[in-house]
Design an enzyme around this catalytic site. Structure first.
Site, short mmCIF file in Angstrom:
data_model
loop_
_atom_site.label_atom_id
_atom_site.label_comp_id
_atom_site.label_asym_id
_atom_site.label_seq_id
_atom_site.Cartn_x
_atom_site.Cartn_y
_atom_site.Cartn_z
CE1 TYR A 177 -3.01 3.13 0.84
CE2 TYR A 177 -2.69 2.68 3.17
CZ TYR A 177 -3.21 3.46 2.17
OH TYR A 177 -3.94 4.58 2.49
CG HIS B 248 -5.60 -0.82 8.94
ND1 HIS B 248 -4.68 -1.15 7.99
CD2 HIS B 248 -4.95 -0.88 10.12
CE1 HIS B 248 -3.52 -1.40 8.56
NE2 HIS B 248 -3.66 -1.25 9.86
CE1 TYR C 257 4.42 -3.15 11.91
CE2 TYR C 257 3.15 -1.67 13.31
CZ TYR C 257 3.82 -1.92 12.13
OH TYR C 257 3.91 -0.94 11.18
CE LYS D 31 7.64 -1.70 10.43
NZ LYS D 31 8.11 -1.26 9.11
CB ALA E 198 -6.31 -6.65 23.75
CB ILE F 181 14.67 -7.71 1.31
CG1 ILE F 181 13.39 -7.06 0.85
CG2 ILE F 181 15.80 -6.73 1.28
CD1 ILE F 181 12.47 -6.83 2.01
N GLY G 136 1.77 -7.95 -0.86
CA GLY G 136 1.64 -6.96 -1.94
C GLY G 136 1.02 -7.56 -3.19
CG ASP H 41 6.40 -6.59 -2.46
OD1 ASP H 41 5.96 -5.48 -2.09
OD2 ASP H 41 5.94 -7.67 -2.04
N1 UFG Z 1 -11.60 -0.23 14.89
C1 UFG Z 1 -12.92 -0.56 15.12
N2 UFG Z 1 -13.48 -1.56 14.40
C2 UFG Z 1 -12.79 -2.26 13.45
C3 UFG Z 1 -11.43 -1.92 13.21
C4 UFG Z 1 -10.87 -0.89 13.97
O1 UFG Z 1 -13.58 0.04 15.98
O2 UFG Z 1 -13.36 -3.17 12.84
C5 UFG Z 1 -11.00 0.86 15.69
C6 UFG Z 1 -9.81 0.42 16.51
O3 UFG Z 1 -10.22 -0.20 17.69
C7 UFG Z 1 -9.10 1.76 16.70
C8 UFG Z 1 -9.42 2.52 15.41
O4 UFG Z 1 -10.52 1.84 14.82
O5 UFG Z 1 -9.70 2.42 17.77
C9 UFG Z 1 -8.27 2.50 14.41
O6 UFG Z 1 -7.87 1.14 14.25
P1 UFG Z 1 -6.94 0.65 13.05
O7 UFG Z 1 -6.79 -0.82 13.19
O8 UFG Z 1 -7.46 1.21 11.78
O9 UFG Z 1 -5.57 1.38 13.32
P2 UFG Z 1 -4.68 1.39 14.65
O10 UFG Z 1 -4.80 2.75 15.24
O11 UFG Z 1 -4.96 0.26 15.55
O12 UFG Z 1 -3.26 1.06 14.03
C10 UFG Z 1 -2.51 1.97 13.29
C11 UFG Z 1 -1.70 1.24 12.25
C12 UFG Z 1 -0.79 0.25 12.91
C13 UFG Z 1 0.07 0.98 13.89
C14 UFG Z 1 -0.76 1.79 14.82
C15 UFG Z 1 0.09 2.68 15.66
O13 UFG Z 1 -2.56 0.59 11.38
O14 UFG Z 1 0.02 -0.37 11.94
O15 UFG Z 1 -1.65 2.64 14.12
O16 UFG Z 1 -0.46 2.79 16.89
F1 UFG Z 1 0.79 0.08 14.60
#
Ligand code: UFG
Length: 318
Positions: free
Chosen positions: A11, A184, A138, A142, A277, A52, A36, A31
């Site tokens: 992405y 996400h 994760y 990083k 969690a 890689i 991907g 890649d």
């Molecule tokens: N959420 C929901 N329902 C869903 C999916 C997500 O309510 O079905 C909520 C999550 O609980 C969170 C918010 O949407 O409150 C955002 O969640 P994402 O999974 O979209 O993103 P995150 O904030 O958890 O994670 C992002 C990046 C990760 C990174 C992180 C850094 O995607 O790779 O930020 O804290 F590690």
């Protein structure tokens, strides 16, 4: 510049590779297509399908000016149940890449780090000087790579920049987010609008935020790509610079769902589920360091714009 882009079929990697090609760089994408897509490699880039860790030493003998390292395992939940996949796939692979850069005198590195290196913040917005206490494997992998980069930069004169992404969203034309396992928020909500998922479950409505749902800092993937171009132009030999990439503004999960309704015209049924969690209540970046030192200013900060671009991509691919 002649640049190696790892993970350039993913992405963020594909959007950055596209912008690098468009701005006149010679781009080689490597890649393994584990997550991907071959058709996401931009026209004009050379594509090598490989891991890689296996090919870095050979590939980098080819007179490269720099590496942009996007390739990684990036599912937080999976990292907790299968840590070996993350320590090997992220850390060992990155060490092989750093060794190959050192051995071949490749001078520049831009690395995809993450807000997950900070863990639960003591203060928001989060500064680059905030404590790094990742709450998941994760983020820990990083952070380990960030530490390795600092050492290699100092010892071997590599000019490195780590960019700590907050919540990346949006799309750039045919380059966008399409994960087989989607976790996400925005892509999942858009799947509801598309009709491939019945409803969205919002995780938690009892957080200490204005509307009880989590708050995140959404950054448009094209603004993110521009930061990579600026980072590449502003590396300094022997130094490892670290920057947060966010807009400094947070949107709640409820606001995200409502904006998706506004953009798509779909009612998007939502219910509330227990907290997930490891989710911090609020993650918002301080992006002043990237503004001051790289001259970076995100231009697509409006959530409606970000979701409109994501929706155009999602609908086109359906
Ligand atoms: N959420 C929901 N329902 C869903 C999916 C997500 O309510 O079905 C909520 C999550 O609980 C969170 C918010 O949407 O409150 C955002 O969640 P994402 O999974 O979209 O993103 P995150 O904030 O958890 O994670 C992002 C990046 C990760 C990174 C992180 C850094 O995607 O790779 O930020 O804290 F590690």
């Amino acid at each position: 510049m002649k640049l190696l882009v790892t993970g350039g079929a993913g992405y963020v990697g594909s959007v950055c590779a596209a912008r690098l090609v468009e701005t006149g760089h010679e781009v080689v994408v490597v890649d393994d297509l584990s997550t991907g897509h071959a058709d996401a490699v931009p026209d004009g880039a050379t594509f090598v399908q490989a891991d890689i860790a296996d090919v870095a030493a050979d590939l980098l003998t080819g007179g490269f000016d720099g590496v942009l390292h996007f390739a990684a395992k990036s599912l937080v939940g999976e990292s907790m149940v299968d840590p070996a996949k993350y320590w090997a796939g992220n850390v060992l692979t990155s060490l092989r890449l750093l060794d190959a850069m050192r051995d071949n005198g490749v001078p520049r590195l831009v690395f995809s780090s993450t807000a997950a290196t900070y863990g639960e913040p003591e203060q928001v917005p989060i500064l680059e000087t905030a404590p790094t206490r990742p709450t998941n494997t994760y983020g820990a992998t990083k952070l380990a790579i960030d530490h390795a980069i600092t050492s290699y930069a100092k010892a071997h004169g590599i000019a490195a920049v780590s960019l700590r992404y907050f919540n990346v969203a949006g799309a750039y034309g045919r380059f966008g987010e399409r994960h087989t396992t989607e976790t996400h928020l925005i892509p999942i909500v858009l799947q509801v609008a598309l009709g491939t998922r019945p409803a969205i479950s919002i995780y938690g409505d009892d957080y200490p935020t204005a509307d009880g749902t989590c708050v995140r800092d959404y950054i448009h993937v094209l603004d993110l790509a521009e930061a990579h171009l600026l980072a590449l132009a502003n590396t300094r030999a022997g130094e490892h610079q670290v920057y947060n990439l966010g807009t400094g503004t947070g949107f709640s999960n409820r606001e995200v769902v409502q904006t998706c309704r506004d953009v798509t015209g779909h009612p998007i049924p939502a219910d509330f589920a227990p907290r997930r969690a490891g989710d911090p209540a609020v993650l918002v970046a301080s992006a002043t360091a990237a503004a001051e030192n790289l001259g970076w200013k995100p231009e697509r900060t409006d959530l409606h714009t970000i979701i409109t671009d994501a929706w155009a991509f999602t609908r086109d691919r359906a």
